[in-house]
Design a protein around this motif. Structure first.
Motif, PDB file in Angstrom:
ATOM      1  N   GLN A 232       0.804  -1.180  -0.038  1.00  0.00           N
ATOM      2  CA  GLN A 232       0.023   0.140  -0.108  1.00  0.00           C
ATOM      3  C   GLN A 232       0.821   1.349  -0.050  1.00  0.00           C
ATOM      4  OE1 GLN A 232      -2.574  -1.665   3.455  1.00  0.00           O
ATOM      5  NE2 GLN A 232      -4.148  -0.516   2.389  1.00  0.00           N
ATOM      6  N   GLU A 236       0.515   4.771  -2.131  1.00  0.00           N
ATOM      7  CA  GLU A 236       0.112   6.088  -1.575  1.00  0.00           C
ATOM      8  C   GLU A 236       1.198   7.148  -1.325  1.00  0.00           C
ATOM      9  OE1 GLU A 236      -1.152   4.384   2.392  1.00  0.00           O
ATOM     10  OE2 GLU A 236      -2.891   3.641   1.405  1.00  0.00           O
ATOM     11  N   HIS A 241      -4.312   5.698  -4.062  1.00  0.00           N
ATOM     12  CA  HIS A 241      -4.966   4.857  -2.740  1.00  0.00           C
ATOM     13  C   HIS A 241      -5.263   3.433  -3.128  1.00  0.00           C
ATOM     14  CE1 HIS A 241      -6.996   4.032   0.765  1.00  0.00           C
ATOM     15  NE2 HIS A 241      -8.321   3.869   0.186  1.00  0.00           N
ATOM     16  N   THR A 243      -6.698   0.343  -1.594  1.00  0.00           N
ATOM     17  CA  THR A 243      -7.639  -0.006  -0.717  1.00  0.00           C
ATOM     18  C   THR A 243      -7.120  -1.259  -0.026  1.00  0.00           C
ATOM     19  OG1 THR A 243      -8.974  -1.436  -1.978  1.00  0.00           O
ATOM     20  CG2 THR A 243      -9.601   1.015  -2.292  1.00  0.00           C
ATOM     21  N   SER A 295      -6.679   7.032  -9.583  1.00  0.00           N
ATOM     22  CA  SER A 295      -5.973   7.285  -8.242  1.00  0.00           C
ATOM     23  C   SER A 295      -6.563   6.418  -7.463  1.00  0.00           C
ATOM     24  CB  SER A 295      -6.537   8.826  -7.910  1.00  0.00           C
ATOM     25  OG  SER A 295      -7.827   8.834  -7.779  1.00  0.00           O
ATOM     26  N   GLU A 296      -7.085   5.167  -7.407  1.00  0.00           N
ATOM     27  CA  GLU A 296      -7.418   4.266  -6.420  1.00  0.00           C
ATOM     28  C   GLU A 296      -7.195   2.969  -7.056  1.00  0.00           C
ATOM     29  OE1 GLU A 296     -10.608   4.683  -3.132  1.00  0.00           O
ATOM     30  OE2 GLU A 296     -11.234   3.051  -4.608  1.00  0.00           O
TER      31      GLU A 296
END
Length: 648
Positions: A232, A236, A241, A243, A295-296
């Motif tokens: 992660q 980040e 992001h 999850t 962006s995720e």
């Protein structure tokens, strides 16, 4: 906060892939180990760091330890290795030590050319003398140089003292004598790192070192919490992001292991650790395929583009090709060694015992390169070295990638030879007729590409083809004489028989031709057409047998299931691909594990054998919860697949 397209388009991949982290890069997930190791080194001065292959010792040293130790006031010399090439064209004295020379060369490579020692001077120096000269040169070059700081030696991949020039025991002992002499200076510190499987072989040399490296730290593979951080945090830090659900799914997939159960079957179970190299390979691939405007990273992305099998298969393919190029050993030989020596027929890891020059058919220097590529690891057990896959998670990606590679790179003759070998050199799989002639011509034009097995297969095919031709000539003569006799006795009847035979032969020829036509597009259909052609006449004619000989190798036959005592009428796959069910005239339905290819004796269903039929057909329900079986008595029986109990 949403990012604009320009920022996302310019982002770099934060995952390093299979290489170690470098100085200046941020290593996530190892904060605890880094702090522990720095504290231990400060307290004990001389520490040995060891770990399984691929745990990330070099990454930890470069990206975490060096910056932390410099913040604590140490002067950290460049990372040292003992595998440098010997100097060429200079006179070497009796006291020359290749391992010490390599250490000094590691330090010298970080200095400007004008400030380096000449190779002759370096080759004549002891380690202690060199470090004294190093400080003197530093004071001359920098008026603000602080020589009160503790000097830290970082020796990485220290197992190379054992692997480089294995017979030079005196030189190895001389290396540790000089290292011990240097470390008696209380202002000199040392971190010596190596793979844990070499620890027992090092113990006989290290007595001259103060404390005998009694202070040791074992770096484990990544546990789940650390793996989640390594997944992660790099994303980040680049504004994307990742999850928690997606990261957990990826980590769980990476730590899956293939375990053999007491009944001989295999099952996937989560292990305790994740291989850092595999994590980096998969995450780098995921990031590279992520749309730039996104962006995720969520569960959907893991399922759509974060395919672990594909990433690991590509990693395997690239590393094998690179090792083949570096060593000159054919890629096919390396792939077959993985496929048949390191992976068992049941789909679990096998081990290969190291032999003097080659181990189970592959040269040891090639295996060493594969270990450096994080595909293979060595394990010391009972005074011997055993090789195995670096991780269970590589099994399925390697098997599938090998099947694809063999299909793409081996011609019909090579695949036929492979099937012949795997099926016990059966005469029924030998080529003859035009197929043999084409194969013999290809072998004549490409003799360097043939393996020993393929030469043996070609020789067996030649003998079989010669015998077939002789039998055909004999049969023609016998048939001619028999035909004359029959014509003399039953002239009218023969016309009817000929008409029926001609019709059957014409249909057989059509089926055989259709089988040939389907070879390149649908190998399974090609086999079915060839089988129908063989059934159309009794005994099967040459065209039908030839069609089957072509179809079987083209299909890259993976396995022959053996267990029924009479013919099999029907076979069905479960929707999830986990099970194969087969119905046979012997009155049983068998359930097979589709991964390990083993029958599950506990799930043999006695349907009952009638005078003509036993079990006639099987089918799984679309949701996979039920298995339906029909028999010769006109009955339909349903079983639950969760318990395999009869329900109706």
């Amino acid at each position: 906060m949403p990012q604009n397209a320009e920022t996302l388009a310019s982002r770099t991949n934060p995952y390093v892939g299979p290489r170690p982290y470098r100085r200046g890069e941020t290593l996530y997930g190892r904060e605890h180990e880094s702090a522990e190791l720095v504290d231990l080194l400060i307290a004990e001065r001389i520490v040995m760091l060891y770990s399984p292959s691929g745990a990330g010792k070099s990454s930890l040293t470069n990206a975490a330890l060096i910056p932390a130790l410099e913040r604590n006031g140490f002067e950290v010399l460049p990372v040292m290795r003992v595998n440098q090439e010997l100097p060429a064209g200079i006179q070497l004295g009796e006291d020359f030590n290749r391992y010490i020379y390599s250490l000094l060369l590691s330090v010298e490579s970080g200095l400007p050319l004008r400030d380096r020692f000449a190779p002759e001077e370096l080759a004549a120096m002891r380690l202690k003398t060199y470090l004294q000269n190093y400080r003197e040169r530093a004071r001359k070059l920098d008026a603000n140089y602080d020589d009160s700081r503790s000097l830290l030696l970082l020796i990485d991949q220290g197992e190379e003292v054992i692997t480089v020039a294995p017979t030079e025991r005196a030189a190895k002992q001389g290396f540790f004598d000089q290292l011990g002499e240097t470390l008696r200076d209380r202002n000199t510190w040392c971190l010596y790192s190596l793979r844990e499987d070499f620890l027992p072989r090092l113990d006989s040399y290290i007595r001259p070192v103060p404390t005998g490296f009694s202070t040791r730290y074992r770096l484990r593979l990544l546990q789940t919490e650390a793996a989640l951080a390594a997944i992660q945090k790099p994303a980040e830090s680049n504004g994307v992001h990742f999850t928690s659900d997606a990261a957990k799914k990826l980590a769980d997939d990476l730590r899956m292991m293939q375990v053999q159960l007491p009944d001989g079957t295999t099952a996937q179970q989560p292990g305790a650790y994740v291989e850092p190299v595999q994590l980096q390979v998969v995450c780098r691939r995921l990031w590279a395929e992520l749309p730039r405007e996104q962006s995720e990273i969520g569960l959907g992305d893991i399922e759509a583009i974060g395919n672990v099998d594909n990433a690991l298969a590509d990693f395997y393919a690239l590393q094998v090709a690179a090792v083949s190029n570096r060593t000159g050993v054919r890629e096919r030989a390396i792939r077959e060694w993985f496929d048949r020596k390191l992976i068992s027929p049941q789909g679990v890891r096998s081990q290969v015992l190291r032999a003097p020059d080659s181990s189970d058919g592959l040269p040891n220097h090639v295996i060493t390169e594969l270990a450096r590529s994080y595909l293979v690891r060595a394990e010391q057990r009972g005074g011997a070295t055993w090789y195995e896959l670096a991780h269970d998670r590589l099994i399925q990606p390697i098997r599938r990638n090998n099947i694809h590679w063999f299909d793409q790179n081996l011609n019909l003759f090579q695949r036929a030879a492979d099937v012949w070998l795997q099926q016990g050199r059966s005469d029924g799989l030998l080529l003859f007729g035009q197929e043999y002639l084409d194969s013999a011509e290809w072998a004549r034009q490409n003799p360097d590409l043939l393996t020993e097995t393929e030469w043996q297969f070609l020789e067996a095919c030649k003998k079989h083809d010669d015998q077939t031709r002789r039998e055909k000539r004999t049969n023609l003569i016998v048939r001619f004489l028999l035909a004359v006799s029959v014509l003399a006795l039953i002239g009218a009847g023969i016309m009817y028989v000929r008409a029926i035979s001609a019709e059957n032969l014409a249909r057989t020829s059509q089926l055989a031709a259709a089988s040939h036509g389907a070879l390149d597009t649908d190998a399974g259909l090609s086999i079915l057409l060839a089988l129908e052609a063989m059934r159309n006449t009794s005994p099967p004619v040459f065209e039908a047998v030839d069609a089957m000989h072509r179809a079987l190798p083209a299909s890259r036959l993976e396995h022959t299931f053996v267990g029924h005592t009479e013919r099999v009428y029907f076979v069905a796959y479960s929707p999830d691909g986990r099970w194969i069910a087969s119905a046979s005239r012997d009155g049983t339905v068998k359930v097979w594990d589709a991964v390990s290819y083993t029958a599950l004796p506990a799930y043999d269903f006695e349907i009952g054998k009638t005078e003509t039929y036993g079990a006639t057909a099987v089918a799984f329900s679309p949701d996979g919860r039920l298995l339906a079986v029909s028999n010769g008595l006109g009955e339909l029986i349903l079983f639950e697949t969760a318990s395999w109990r009869e329900v109706r």
